[in-house]
Scaffold this motif. Structure first.
Motif, short mmCIF file in Angstrom:
data_model
loop_
_atom_site.label_atom_id
_atom_site.label_comp_id
_atom_site.label_asym_id
_atom_site.label_seq_id
_atom_site.Cartn_x
_atom_site.Cartn_y
_atom_site.Cartn_z
N ALA A 55 0.83 -1.21 0.00
CA ALA A 55 0.00 0.00 0.00
C ALA A 55 0.86 1.26 0.00
N THR A 56 1.89 1.26 0.83
CA THR A 56 2.78 2.41 0.90
C THR A 56 3.52 2.61 -0.42
N GLY A 57 3.98 1.53 -1.01
CA GLY A 57 4.68 1.62 -2.30
C GLY A 57 3.79 2.13 -3.41
N THR A 58 2.55 1.65 -3.44
CA THR A 58 1.60 2.11 -4.45
C THR A 58 1.31 3.59 -4.29
N ILE A 157 -1.01 10.47 -15.68
CA ILE A 157 -0.31 10.27 -14.41
C ILE A 157 -0.92 9.09 -13.66
N GLU A 158 -2.25 9.06 -13.57
CA GLU A 158 -2.92 7.95 -12.88
C GLU A 158 -2.68 6.63 -13.59
N PHE A 159 -2.80 6.64 -14.91
CA PHE A 159 -2.66 5.41 -15.70
C PHE A 159 -1.24 4.84 -15.59
N ILE A 160 -0.25 5.69 -15.75
CA ILE A 160 1.14 5.23 -15.64
C ILE A 160 1.43 4.76 -14.22
N GLY A 161 0.90 5.47 -13.23
CA GLY A 161 1.07 5.04 -11.84
C GLY A 161 0.50 3.66 -11.58
N VAL A 162 -0.67 3.38 -12.13
CA VAL A 162 -1.29 2.06 -11.96
C VAL A 162 -0.45 0.99 -12.65
N ILE A 163 0.03 1.27 -13.85
CA ILE A 163 0.86 0.30 -14.57
C ILE A 163 2.14 -0.01 -13.79
N ILE A 164 2.80 1.03 -13.29
CA ILE A 164 4.03 0.82 -12.52
C ILE A 164 3.74 0.05 -11.25
#
Length: 171
Positions: A55-58, A157-164
């Motif tokens: 959770a913290t990493g995400t 930003i949200e999309f790339i964050g979810v992928i990573i």
């Protein structure tokens, strides 16, 4: 404190702009800490099966991307001095949206009624569109791009964050 929450709510209603926020590091830090507490609380409640490190990493991935893109965009456009107010506006509005989404997430996680699930799922999609409009508006006011361009930036930003996050923390 209540005035600050009301101000963030006004930003969510697209009635105020980030320039009305103090541009100090203290106010940005306080907003960041409040956002972090809300985000960690919402993640703990809505995703109890996730470990604290996941959770913290995400959350760290999302915050890092948002911070980096916002800073670089403001730097590129020559408005770096607007960073604290812009980032505070993004964090505060995002915290409000997380609190609005909390009951909808509870419904999605705990309901067996298909009608209620369909309502909660639809409302969640509406909130995503609302968040993109808010972020687009914040970028529009801060960086002088169109609201649509700002919404696209926020979506990426949200999309790339979810992928990573999915690649670094597989489920």
């Amino acid at each position: 404190m209540l005035q600050i929450v009301k101000f963030f709510w006004q930003i969510c209603l697209l009635r105020q702009s980030p320039e009305g926020l103090p541009s100090s590091r203290f106010s940005t830090g306080a907003t960041f800490l409040a956002y972090l507490a809300i985000t960690l609380g919402v993640a703990a409640v809505t995703r109890p099966d996730q470990s604290l490190s996941t959770a913290t990493g995400t959350i760290a991935i999302g915050i890092s991307l948002q911070t980096g893109v916002t800073f670089l965009l403001l730097q590129f456009k020559g408005y770096r001095y607007r960073f604290n107010a812009t980032w505070s506006a993004l964090l505060g509005a995002n915290a409000i949206m997380l609190l609005i989404l909390l009951p909808l997430n509870f419904i999605i996680l705990n309901s067996d009624n298909n009608t209620i699930l369909m309502f909660a799922d639809s409302a969640t999609w509406v909130c995503l569109g609302w968040w993109l409009a808010i972020a687009g508006y914040i970028y529009h006011k801060s960086v002088e791009v169109s609201i649509f361009q700002g919404a696209v930036i926020a979506f990426l930003i949200e999309f790339i964050g979810v992928i990573i996050a999915f690649n670094l923390f597989p489920r």
